[in-house]
Design a protein around this motif. Structure first.
Motif, PDB file in Angstrom:
ATOM      1  N   THR A 254       1.782   3.090   7.964  1.00 28.60           N
ATOM      2  CA  THR A 254       1.629   3.899   6.747  1.00 28.60           C
ATOM      3  C   THR A 254       2.049   3.106   5.515  1.00 28.60           C
ATOM      4  N   LEU A 255       3.161   2.388   5.633  1.00 24.87           N
ATOM      5  CA  LEU A 255       3.643   1.578   4.504  1.00 24.87           C
ATOM      6  C   LEU A 255       2.673   0.439   4.173  1.00 24.87           C
ATOM      7  N   GLN A 256       2.111  -0.158   5.213  1.00 23.52           N
ATOM      8  CA  GLN A 256       1.178  -1.270   4.997  1.00 23.52           C
ATOM      9  C   GLN A 256      -0.120  -0.812   4.331  1.00 23.52           C
ATOM     10  N   SER A 257      -0.535   0.420   4.630  1.00 27.19           N
ATOM     11  CA  SER A 257      -1.788   0.938   4.062  1.00 27.19           C
ATOM     12  C   SER A 257      -1.583   1.626   2.704  1.00 27.19           C
ATOM     13  N   SER A 258      -0.325   1.727   2.265  1.00 31.47           N
ATOM     14  CA  SER A 258      -0.022   2.404   1.003  1.00 31.47           C
ATOM     15  C   SER A 258      -0.239   1.472  -0.189  1.00 31.47           C
TER      16      SER A 258
ATOM     17  N   LYS B 182      11.272   0.374  -3.098  1.00 32.15           N
ATOM     18  CA  LYS B 182       9.835   0.271  -3.361  1.00 32.15           C
ATOM     19  C   LYS B 182       9.211   1.669  -3.263  1.00 32.15           C
ATOM     20  N   ILE B 183       8.510   2.063  -4.306  1.00 33.46           N
ATOM     21  CA  ILE B 183       7.841   3.365  -4.336  1.00 33.46           C
ATOM     22  C   ILE B 183       6.348   3.124  -4.163  1.00 33.46           C
ATOM     23  N   VAL B 184       5.774   3.739  -3.126  1.00 30.76           N
ATOM     24  CA  VAL B 184       4.359   3.540  -2.823  1.00 30.76           C
ATOM     25  C   VAL B 184       3.647   4.886  -2.731  1.00 30.76           C
ATOM     26  N   VAL B 185       2.332   4.840  -2.827  1.00 29.23           N
ATOM     27  CA  VAL B 185       1.495   6.050  -2.760  1.00 29.23           C
ATOM     28  C   VAL B 185       0.590   5.950  -1.538  1.00 29.23           C
ATOM     29  N   SER B 186       0.499   7.041  -0.780  1.00 29.63           N
ATOM     30  CA  SER B 186      -0.331   7.057   0.424  1.00 29.63           C
ATOM     31  C   SER B 186      -1.211   8.307   0.456  1.00 29.63           C
ATOM     32  N   SER B 187      -2.430   8.120   0.915  1.00 30.96           N
ATOM     33  CA  SER B 187      -3.347   9.256   1.088  1.00 30.96           C
ATOM     34  C   SER B 187      -3.223   9.853   2.486  1.00 30.96           C
TER      35      SER B 187
ATOM     36  N   PRO C 115       2.820  11.262  -1.652  1.00 29.27           N
ATOM     37  CA  PRO C 115       1.421  11.610  -1.359  1.00 29.27           C
ATOM     38  C   PRO C 115       0.531  11.443  -2.587  1.00 29.27           C
ATOM     39  N   LYS C 116      -0.691  11.027  -2.359  1.00 32.75           N
ATOM     40  CA  LYS C 116      -1.621  10.771  -3.460  1.00 32.75           C
ATOM     41  C   LYS C 116      -1.881  12.037  -4.274  1.00 32.75           C
ATOM     42  N   SER C 117      -1.857  13.182  -3.611  1.00 31.61           N
ATOM     43  CA  SER C 117      -2.136  14.458  -4.284  1.00 31.61           C
ATOM     44  C   SER C 117      -1.085  14.802  -5.333  1.00 31.61           C
ATOM     45  N   LEU C 118       0.100  14.170  -5.231  1.00 33.03           N
ATOM     46  CA  LEU C 118       1.191  14.484  -6.154  1.00 33.03           C
ATOM     47  C   LEU C 118       1.046  13.743  -7.489  1.00 33.03           C
ATOM     48  N   LEU C 119       0.156  12.782  -7.561  1.00 35.08           N
ATOM     49  CA  LEU C 119       0.006  11.984  -8.778  1.00 35.08           C
ATOM     50  C   LEU C 119      -0.521  12.803  -9.950  1.00 35.08           C
ATOM     51  N   THR C 120      -1.249  13.877  -9.652  1.00 31.97           N
ATOM     52  CA  THR C 120      -1.809  14.701 -10.726  1.00 31.97           C
ATOM     53  C   THR C 120      -0.774  15.622 -11.351  1.00 31.97           C
ATOM     54  N   GLU C 121       0.359  15.838 -10.657  1.00 35.99           N
ATOM     55  CA  GLU C 121       1.431  16.704 -11.158  1.00 35.99           C
ATOM     56  C   GLU C 121       2.597  15.830 -11.615  1.00 35.99           C
ATOM     57  N   LYS C 122       2.620  15.482 -12.895  1.00 36.08           N
ATOM     58  CA  LYS C 122       3.609  14.527 -13.398  1.00 36.08           C
ATOM     59  C   LYS C 122       5.042  15.008 -13.216  1.00 36.08           C
TER      60      LYS C 122
END
Length: 310
Positions: free
Chosen positions: A138-142, A152-157, A176-183
């Motif tokens: 999961t970390l490698q694909s983020s 390290k802060i990463v984003v994952s779908s 989670p990627k979905s959280l990026l829209t909610e600042k």
């Protein structure tokens, strides 16, 4: 074997004593911060392992200066002389066959239990390793988001609930990627996971998960895991909502939205900490969430300390 059983027994006793003390604190409305109780619980948990080991290594008799019976036998010598020649035993083939017929086979239950325990340990250790590899993938694909010091802060779908984890080669927060829209929610989730790292909760998550591989049969181990997980969340909530810049209402709303996602997908990596830590019993999870919401929405001036008691 006796030492192992003593540790398991002491885990159960200390767990029950803590639950009882928790009830007493609630009855007297004692004002104690969640982080102080968390540290006390961690010391109590570790002591349950160390105390039997210390007593085994340094027996009370040795501490008081009293020699044990085994030492006395070796130091004083045997009172009766050893015979120079042992009597010769003669057994015929008929005697041997009769003895074999009269022998009743008794299974070694202790050995069977050890084999079963070793089988269980192998299974849970393989699950632990499999979970570690999943986190690593999961970390490698983020995608990298930003870095705060060593964290390290990463984003994952592939995840739906923010979580934090500590591996051998780094400290991570996964969003989670979905959280990026909610600042606002994104900012609060990152601050919550940062607090887990500050408190050392990620170390404890791995430590308890690893110990659970060897104590999988003991219900007290699962009780301790729930106690520590709950206190970690309460202490993070208490720390963040105690800051003037963070609104209790905004934080509570964010927590509810994250909890909804957690209930919907019901997946959490073992050995990690999360803003909405998944508890297998959904009803218990909801009650735990209500207690957290009640605590963080109280007026800061009238807060009674914890608000975590059942």
């Amino acid at each position: 074997m006796n030492l192992f059983l003593q540790i398991n027994f002491l885990l159960a006793i200390t767990g029950i004593l803590f639950v009882l003390s928790e009830k007493i604190l609630f009855f007297f409305r004692a004002q104690v911060s969640a982080i102080k109780i968390l540290r006390f619980v961690q010391v109590l948990f570790v002591s349950s392992f160390l105390l039997p080991i210390v007593l085994k290594a340094f027996p009370l008799a040795a501490i008081k200066g009293v020699r044990s019976s085994v030492f006395r036998v070796y130091s004083e010598g045997m009172t009766s002389p050893i015979p120079s020649k042992s009597p010769t035993l003669k057994a015929t083939s008929l005697d041997v066959s009769q003895a074999m017929e009269n022998t009743v086979y008794t299974p070694n239950y202790r050995l069977i239990l050890i084999y079963l325990w070793a089988l269980g340990v192998s299974y849970f250790l393989s699950r632990f390793l499999k979970n570690y590899l999943k986190i690593k993938r999961t970390l490698q694909s983020s995608s990298p988001f930003k870095q705060n010091g060593r964290i390290k802060i990463v984003v994952s779908s592939h995840v739906f609930v923010p979580f934090s984890v500590r591996l051998f080669r780094g400290i991570w927060i996964v969003i989670p990627k979905s959280l990026l829209t909610e600042k606002k929610d994104l900012d609060l989730a990152i601050k919550h996971e940062m607090q887990h790292h500050r408190q050392g909760d990620t170390w404890w998550a791995i430590f308890i998960e690893f110990l659970g591989c060897f104590l999988f049969f003991n219900p007290a181990m699962y009780m301790w895991k729930n106690i520590i997980t709950e206190l970690q969340e309460f202490s993070c909530d208490e720390s963040l909502t105690g800051r003037n810049k963070i609104s209790s209402q905004d934080y509570g709303s964010c927590l509810l939205r994250v909890a909804e996602a957690a209930l919907e997908h019901r997946h959490m990596y073992a050995g990690t900490t999360s803003m909405a830590a998944i508890i297998k019993d959904s009803n218990y999870f909801k009650k735990f969430l209500i207690r957290r919401i009640e605590m963080i929405t109280e007026e800061k001036s009238s807060r009674r300390g914890l608000g975590l008691y059942r």
